[in-house]
Design a protein around this motif. Structure first.
Motif, mmCIF file in Angstrom:
data_model
loop_
_atom_site.group_PDB
_atom_site.id
_atom_site.type_symbol
_atom_site.label_atom_id
_atom_site.label_comp_id
_atom_site.label_asym_id
_atom_site.label_seq_id
_atom_site.Cartn_x
_atom_site.Cartn_y
_atom_site.Cartn_z
ATOM 1 N N ALA A 402 0.830 -1.206 0.000
ATOM 2 C CA ALA A 402 0.000 0.000 0.000
ATOM 3 C C ALA A 402 0.865 1.257 0.000
ATOM 4 C CB ALA A 402 -0.934 -0.001 1.217
ATOM 5 N N VAL A 403 2.004 1.210 0.740
ATOM 6 C CA VAL A 403 2.930 2.352 0.727
ATOM 7 C C VAL A 403 3.521 2.526 -0.668
ATOM 8 C CG1 VAL A 403 4.981 3.380 1.744
ATOM 9 C CG2 VAL A 403 3.472 1.993 3.173
ATOM 10 N N PHE A 404 3.928 1.412 -1.285
ATOM 11 C CA PHE A 404 4.420 1.480 -2.666
ATOM 12 C C PHE A 404 3.333 2.026 -3.593
ATOM 13 C CE2 PHE A 404 7.941 -1.140 -1.353
ATOM 14 C CZ PHE A 404 8.917 -0.950 -2.321
ATOM 15 N N GLY A 405 2.104 1.586 -3.355
ATOM 16 C CA GLY A 405 0.990 2.005 -4.204
ATOM 17 C C GLY A 405 0.783 3.502 -4.223
ATOM 18 N N ARG A 406 1.075 4.147 -3.111
ATOM 19 C CA ARG A 406 0.949 5.616 -3.037
ATOM 20 C C ARG A 406 1.804 6.278 -4.109
ATOM 21 N NH1 ARG A 406 2.707 7.008 2.446
ATOM 22 N NH2 ARG A 406 0.698 6.057 2.897
ATOM 23 N N TRP A 407 3.031 5.763 -4.292
ATOM 24 C CA TRP A 407 3.947 6.397 -5.239
ATOM 25 C C TRP A 407 3.704 5.920 -6.665
ATOM 26 C CZ3 TRP A 407 5.023 10.262 -2.616
ATOM 27 C CH2 TRP A 407 5.251 10.166 -1.243
ATOM 28 N N VAL A 408 3.146 4.720 -6.797
ATOM 29 C CA VAL A 408 2.714 4.277 -8.130
ATOM 30 C C VAL A 408 1.577 5.174 -8.607
ATOM 31 C CG1 VAL A 408 1.607 2.400 -9.408
ATOM 32 C CG2 VAL A 408 3.456 1.889 -7.797
ATOM 33 N N MET A 409 0.624 5.451 -7.727
ATOM 34 C CA MET A 409 -0.507 6.314 -8.066
ATOM 35 C C MET A 409 -0.043 7.739 -8.366
ATOM 36 S SD MET A 409 -4.050 6.701 -5.958
ATOM 37 C CE MET A 409 -5.151 8.113 -6.102
ATOM 38 N N ALA A 410 1.002 8.183 -7.650
ATOM 39 C CA ALA A 410 1.514 9.541 -7.863
ATOM 40 C C ALA A 410 2.395 9.630 -9.105
ATOM 41 C CB ALA A 410 2.309 9.992 -6.643
ATOM 42 N N GLY A 411 2.719 8.476 -9.713
ATOM 43 C CA GLY A 411 3.571 8.477 -10.893
ATOM 44 C C GLY A 411 5.003 8.889 -10.594
ATOM 45 N N SER A 412 5.492 8.579 -9.391
ATOM 46 C CA SER A 412 6.837 8.982 -8.989
ATOM 47 C C SER A 412 7.889 8.360 -9.892
ATOM 48 C CB SER A 412 7.099 8.576 -7.531
ATOM 49 O OG SER A 412 6.162 9.180 -6.673
ATOM 50 N N GLU A 413 8.834 9.177 -10.309
ATOM 51 C CA GLU A 413 9.930 8.697 -11.151
ATOM 52 C C GLU A 413 11.114 8.207 -10.331
ATOM 53 O OE1 GLU A 413 10.709 10.719 -15.129
ATOM 54 O OE2 GLU A 413 9.980 12.377 -13.884
ATOM 55 N N ILE A 414 11.260 8.749 -9.131
ATOM 56 C CA ILE A 414 12.384 8.394 -8.268
ATOM 57 C C ILE A 414 11.838 7.838 -6.964
ATOM 58 C CG2 ILE A 414 14.402 9.261 -7.021
ATOM 59 C CD1 ILE A 414 14.417 11.563 -9.141
ATOM 60 N N LEU A 415 12.234 6.630 -6.619
ATOM 61 C CA LEU A 415 11.751 5.999 -5.405
ATOM 62 C C LEU A 415 12.917 5.797 -4.442
ATOM 63 C CD1 LEU A 415 8.846 5.325 -4.876
ATOM 64 C CD2 LEU A 415 9.317 2.934 -5.405
ATOM 65 N N LEU A 416 12.759 6.318 -3.223
ATOM 66 C CA LEU A 416 13.746 6.162 -2.162
ATOM 67 C C LEU A 416 13.222 5.099 -1.201
ATOM 68 C CD1 LEU A 416 14.336 9.970 -1.442
ATOM 69 C CD2 LEU A 416 15.559 8.510 -3.080
ATOM 70 N N LEU A 417 13.893 3.954 -1.142
ATOM 71 C CA LEU A 417 13.419 2.810 -0.363
ATOM 72 C C LEU A 417 14.331 2.573 0.833
ATOM 73 C CD1 LEU A 417 12.717 0.295 -3.289
ATOM 74 C CD2 LEU A 417 11.224 2.091 -2.385
ATOM 75 N N ASP A 418 13.736 2.514 2.020
ATOM 76 C CA ASP A 418 14.495 2.236 3.238
ATOM 77 C C ASP A 418 13.977 0.939 3.836
ATOM 78 O OD1 ASP A 418 16.114 2.365 5.437
ATOM 79 O OD2 ASP A 418 15.388 4.299 6.164
ATOM 80 N N GLU A 419 14.768 -0.119 3.753
ATOM 81 C CA GLU A 419 14.373 -1.458 4.214
ATOM 82 C C GLU A 419 13.021 -1.852 3.605
ATOM 83 O OE1 GLU A 419 16.591 -3.047 5.603
ATOM 84 O OE2 GLU A 419 17.856 -1.688 6.746
#
Length: 515
Positions: A402-419
């Motif tokens: 669901a957290v990933f989905g937020r940025w998929v929905m926002a169309g984010s080009e850069i994803l910063l992943l922490d653990e």
């Protein structure tokens, strides 16, 4: 000899959803019974039956061979059952000693007996080898030490049966070794334990027997020496040939540039570039500054000097909204406290990053938001009762999606992943890796912090190793875990390599199957 605790043919439903169906297992004195299963397989519900949180709809609970209904958590504690949940049950504003003795505070003459409180708390922390100031507030401790305080709290109850729900998820390698020594000592004392972990290599080391759950049912009772591939197949119902399915391509132009970024006490002179279509991993020891760096790039924290540039736009420091507007998404280390609004719905959580940008005349376009969130949830295969279900009721893996989905929905080009896969089962991990591949395939870029060395090596195109707040070097994905660790200790504070104490409450020591 009868088992200390036995479940016989227990079942449990919540409304129309059956979460446990006809499961039987036993916990014996001096033995560790491991529970394996994907997120949502029913493990948490099962241990909550043992802890008196939930009562089975059918079946029996037996203690020392006698049927014993556990209608409350207090009843379970009275029978010597102590539970350490994945979500810590501590009061952050109270001291370590007060948390350890919470609910059992010794008194004399109607007043708190602080001498007795401190003595009993000290005995508990000494037993597990935890070095901590008893007067320090728990909220000031890092996640790993909070986990160990929770363990000390459970052990102070003189439990005969100890239930540990993913106790190693936030621990460093040193702290895991420390915990396993404690568990071995408890086994010698005749304490029976239930142990849940997504780290399959831990099962062979500490368990005596393994029960595997899938979709609420018990599918197998197997020895801990079972090959990991077979564990995975039993849990997910299919073979997973490649646990790290990275699809590498030719990197494109730079999307993210970090130039000479510094923050006193956290990191210094950090420069890096992440290109379109690329996953750059960040590895490092406790206190290396990885989480602090990711948060600064995301705008969640400020920094003293340097700059963060997305394409050709310099981001203002400490401005999350500006970062989001430039296509930067952040999946934080702790999804519960930093990534989700637990009391809100799945749809609301997915739509958080686009709520403002999709509004008209200051009014949120809720119907359109809900429809788009539904599309994203289906695309990411989030297992839920519906888009309006509270996100707190999802399994850990589905919450993370669901957290990933937020940025998929926002169309984010850069994803910063922490653990990104902490506390996530092997099946959900592969689904998250598929999301990462999809982001880079469409020209996005990923900067990923992970304490799981096989994950860093398996899913990165390049690996930056941090040590002592600086980048100690860069490695290709063909590097070995020893290569990573050699750089990780290059400039590290000696205290971070020999003990569980750390100047950073967020970072964890990299872990590997060989650890």
């Amino acid at each position: 000899m009868s088992a200390l605790l036995e479940l016989r043919h227990v079942s449990k439903s919540f409304g129309p959803v059956t979460v446990i169906e006809d499961v039987s297992l036993a916990v014996h004195a001096g033995k560790v019974q491991a529970l394996l299963g994907e997120n949502g397989a029913g493990k948490s519900t099962l241990i909550k039956m043992m802890a008196g949180v939930h009562q089975p709809d059918s079946g029996q609970i037996l203690i020392d061979g006698h049927e014993t209904p556990l209608r409350t958590t207090k009843a379970a504690e009275q029978h010597g059952i102590a539970t350490i949940y994945q979500e810590l049950n501590l009061v952050p504003t109270m001291s370590v000693a007060e948390n350890i003795m919470l609910g059992r505070t010794p008194a004399r003459g109607g007043l708190v007996d602080f001498a007795a409180l401190r003595r009993k708390a000290q005995e508990a922390v000494d037993f597990i080898g935890l070095e901590v100031d008893l007067d320090e507030t728990v909220g000031a401790l890092g996640i790993a030490k909070q986990q160990l305080v929770e363990i000390a709290k459970a052990l102070s109850m003189d439990a005969r049966i100890l239930i540990l729900d993913e106790p190693t998820a936030a621990l460093s390698t040193t702290e895991v070794e420390q915990l396993f020594r404690v568990m071995t000592s408890l086994k010698e004392r005749g304490v029976g334990m239930v142990f849940i972990s997504h780290h399959l290599e831990e099962i062979a080391r500490i368990a005596d027997s393994v029960s595997v759950l899938r979709d609420g049912g018990l599918v197998a009772e197997v020895p801990p020496t079972t090959p990991e591939a077979e564990f995975v197949s039993l849990m997910v119902g299919r073979d997973i040939e490649n646990q790290y399915p990275r699809e590498r391509g030719v990197p494109g132009p730079p999307l993210l540039r970090v130039e000479n970024l510094s923050r006193e006490g956290a990191f210094s002179d950090i420069s890096l570039t992440v290109r379109a279509g690329e996953v750059v991993g960040i590895a490092g020891l406790v206190g290396a500054g990885r989480t602090e760096l990711i948060r600064a790039i995301a705008g969640a924290d400020s920094y003293d000097s340097g700059q963060v540039v997305v394409k050709d736009t310099r981001l203002p420091r400490g401005d999350v909204a500006a970062a989001i507007a430039q296509g930067v998404g952040h999946v934080p280390e702790d999804r519960k406290t930093q990534g989700l609004i637990l009391e809100a719905s799945v749809g609301s959580n997915i739509g958080l990053a686009t709520l403002r940008s999709s509004s008209r005349w200051g009014m949120a376009a809720l119907r359109a938001q809900r429809a788009r969130a539904m599309e994203v949830a289906e695309k990411l295969r989030i297992r839920m009762a519906g888009i309006d279900q509270d996100v707190i009721n999802l399994s850990g893996g589905n919450q993370q999606k669901a957290v990933f989905g937020r940025w998929v929905m926002a169309g984010s080009e850069i994803l910063l992943l922490d653990e990104p896969t902490r506390g996530v089962d092997v099946g959900a991990k592969v689904e998250i890796y598929t999301i990462i591949n999809a982001i880079t395939a469409r020209g996005g870029a990923v900067l990923m912090v992970s304490s799981d060395l096989p994950e860093v090596l398996g899913m990165s195109d390049r690996i930056l190793v941090m040590s002592g707040g600086r980048i100690a070097g860069e490695l290709p994905p063909t590097a070995s875990q020893d290569d990573v660790m050699a750089l990780a200790v290059a400039h590290a504070d000696p205290a971070t390599t020999t003990s569980s104490s750390s100047p950073s409450p967020s970072d964890s020591t990299p872990r590997s199957p060989q650890s």
